[in-house]
Design an enzyme around this catalytic site. Structure first.
Site, PDB file in Angstrom:
ATOM      1  N   HIS A  98       5.040  -2.384   5.644  1.00 44.83           N
ATOM      2  CA  HIS A  98       4.866  -1.738   4.344  1.00 44.83           C
ATOM      3  C   HIS A  98       4.195  -2.694   3.359  1.00 44.83           C
ATOM      4  O   HIS A  98       4.708  -2.973   2.275  1.00 44.83           O
ATOM      5  CB  HIS A  98       6.220  -1.236   3.843  1.00 44.83           C
ATOM      6  CG  HIS A  98       6.845  -0.259   4.775  1.00 44.83           C
ATOM      7  ND1 HIS A  98       6.714   1.106   4.641  1.00 44.83           N
ATOM      8  CD2 HIS A  98       7.584  -0.441   5.900  1.00 44.83           C
ATOM      9  CE1 HIS A  98       7.348   1.713   5.630  1.00 44.83           C
ATOM     10  NE2 HIS A  98       7.889   0.789   6.412  1.00 44.83           N
ATOM     11  N   HIS A 102      -0.302   1.408   1.955  1.00 46.69           N
ATOM     12  CA  HIS A 102       0.307   1.714   3.244  1.00 46.69           C
ATOM     13  C   HIS A 102       0.943   3.094   3.265  1.00 46.69           C
ATOM     14  O   HIS A 102       1.126   3.729   2.225  1.00 46.69           O
ATOM     15  CB  HIS A 102       1.371   0.668   3.606  1.00 46.69           C
ATOM     16  CG  HIS A 102       2.576   0.696   2.718  1.00 46.69           C
ATOM     17  ND1 HIS A 102       2.641   0.014   1.535  1.00 46.69           N
ATOM     18  CD2 HIS A 102       3.769   1.351   2.833  1.00 46.69           C
ATOM     19  CE1 HIS A 102       3.812   0.234   0.958  1.00 46.69           C
ATOM     20  NE2 HIS A 102       4.515   1.049   1.725  1.00 46.69           N
ATOM     21  N   ASP A 104       4.284   5.399   4.511  1.00 47.69           N
ATOM     22  CA  ASP A 104       5.673   5.485   4.961  1.00 47.69           C
ATOM     23  C   ASP A 104       5.782   6.666   5.923  1.00 47.69           C
ATOM     24  O   ASP A 104       5.461   7.803   5.561  1.00 47.69           O
ATOM     25  CB  ASP A 104       6.621   5.744   3.790  1.00 47.69           C
ATOM     26  CG  ASP A 104       6.799   4.542   2.883  1.00 47.69           C
ATOM     27  OD1 ASP A 104       6.270   3.460   3.208  1.00 47.69           O
ATOM     28  OD2 ASP A 104       7.467   4.683   1.844  1.00 47.69           O
ATOM     29  N   HIS A 108      11.050   6.081   8.393  1.00 50.74           N
ATOM     30  CA  HIS A 108      11.358   4.993   7.452  1.00 50.74           C
ATOM     31  C   HIS A 108      12.682   5.235   6.731  1.00 50.74           C
ATOM     32  O   HIS A 108      13.401   4.287   6.407  1.00 50.74           O
ATOM     33  CB  HIS A 108      10.212   4.867   6.446  1.00 50.74           C
ATOM     34  CG  HIS A 108      10.350   3.753   5.457  1.00 50.74           C
ATOM     35  ND1 HIS A 108      10.843   2.505   5.783  1.00 50.74           N
ATOM     36  CD2 HIS A 108      10.038   3.686   4.128  1.00 50.74           C
ATOM     37  CE1 HIS A 108      10.828   1.731   4.716  1.00 50.74           C
ATOM     38  NE2 HIS A 108      10.365   2.411   3.705  1.00 50.74           N
ATOM     39  N   HIS A 232      12.433   8.985  -1.672  1.00 52.48           N
ATOM     40  CA  HIS A 232      12.234   8.672  -0.252  1.00 52.48           C
ATOM     41  C   HIS A 232      13.184   9.485   0.622  1.00 52.48           C
ATOM     42  O   HIS A 232      12.780  10.056   1.643  1.00 52.48           O
ATOM     43  CB  HIS A 232      12.496   7.181   0.005  1.00 52.48           C
ATOM     44  CG  HIS A 232      11.369   6.261  -0.331  1.00 52.48           C
ATOM     45  ND1 HIS A 232      11.141   5.806  -1.605  1.00 52.48           N
ATOM     46  CD2 HIS A 232      10.422   5.692   0.447  1.00 52.48           C
ATOM     47  CE1 HIS A 232      10.106   4.989  -1.605  1.00 52.48           C
ATOM     48  NE2 HIS A 232       9.641   4.901  -0.366  1.00 52.48           N
TER      49      HIS A 232
END
Length: 280
Positions: A98, A102, A104, A108, A232
């Site tokens: 990461h 980049h 994810d 992840h 996330h």
């Protein structure tokens, strides 16, 4: 190389002409050489039509100095071969998945899920929708892109395209090189400060829109002060991908561009540096 059947034709012609093997092949060799010279003439091929006029690179150059959560280099390069000594150049990389601009992958933030090599190629070339939050982020370094921001974008540009990537343009992208300390925003207590995407906005996109990716020009999909990384946790386990540290979002239109994600196909990787291109 002789094409299929050519040797049979050569022998038959020699027999009819009464030439010796050496004499015939002497003449045939000269003719073949002339034919070969003509055969390798380059063929002019018309360029394929393009449906875009320009390409914008949305990728930061990755160096050991690029800002990170950890305050330490996320890439190290060691010389393996030198041209003057070895006749070629080569380096070894020590790289964190990461690092820099980049992606994810879903795995992840999930116990199981797609790693980098599992992401379908047709989900890496997608419409790009850019949400401009520069003024709001200038006023509040911890600003969170909201559902209202998404609705406001749609009121101007129409419904978010199916299968698109929604990108947050906070203006932080230029700080990565111009002012790395502000890009990270670490205060005296160690808390980071930069904009991100609200978990509620990510949930709305999952439930109400067909969006495959989120992108931010900051270190994280979640804003700097986050300690639980809810965006996330909402987004990635749903089989979506995220892009962080995106560059040059000020150079692409709010709607109409196509995003190309150049993703290395590394087995079991939870993320990877990418080369992002916007076709306009």
């Amino acid at each position: 190389m002789c094409v299929q059947g050519c040797m049979e034709a050569v022998r038959a012609t020699a027999a009819r002409s009464g030439l010796s093997r050496r004499g015939f092949f002497g003449r045939a060799g000269a003719a073949a050489a002339g034919f070969a010279a003509m055969a390798v003439e380059p063929t002019v091929v018309a360029a394929a039509p393009r449906s875009f006029e320009r390409v914008v690179d949305l990728t930061h150059t990755l160096t050991p100095a690029f800002p990170s959560f950890f305050g330490a280099p996320l890439i190290e390069l060691e010389r393996r071969a030198d041209f003057r000594k070895d006749g070629y150049n080569m380096q070894d990389w020590r790289l964190t998945e990461h690092a820099g601009t980049h992606l994810d992958a879903p795995i992840h933030f999930a116990e199981t899920g797609a790693s980098v090599e599992d992401i379908p190629a047709d989900t890496l070339v997608v419409p790009l929708a850019v949400i401009d939050l520069v003024d709001k982020a200038d006023a509040d370094a911890d600003y969170l892109l909201s559902r209202d921001d998404l609705v406001a974008w749609e009121s101007r540009h129409g419904r978010l395209p199916a299968g698109c990537c929604v990108a947050m343009h906070s203006g932080w992208g230029r700080l990565a090189t111009e002012d790395p300390a502000r890009f990270v925003g670490r205060d005296v207590d160690g808390t980071l400060h930069f904009p991100g995407i609200a978990p509620e906005a990510a949930t709305w996109l999952l439930k109400e829109r067909d969006v495959i990716g989120l992108a931010v020009d900051t270190l994280s999909l979640d804003h700097g002060p986050s300690s639980d990384f809810k965006t996330h946790a909402v987004w990635l386990p749903a089989g979506r991908w995220g892009l962080e540290n995106v560059a040059n979002l000020d150079k692409v239109p709010a709607a109409g561009a196509t995003l190309v994600v150049g993703l290395p196909k590394v087995k079991d990787a939870t993320g990877a540096p990418v080369r992002l291109l916007a076709l306009i």
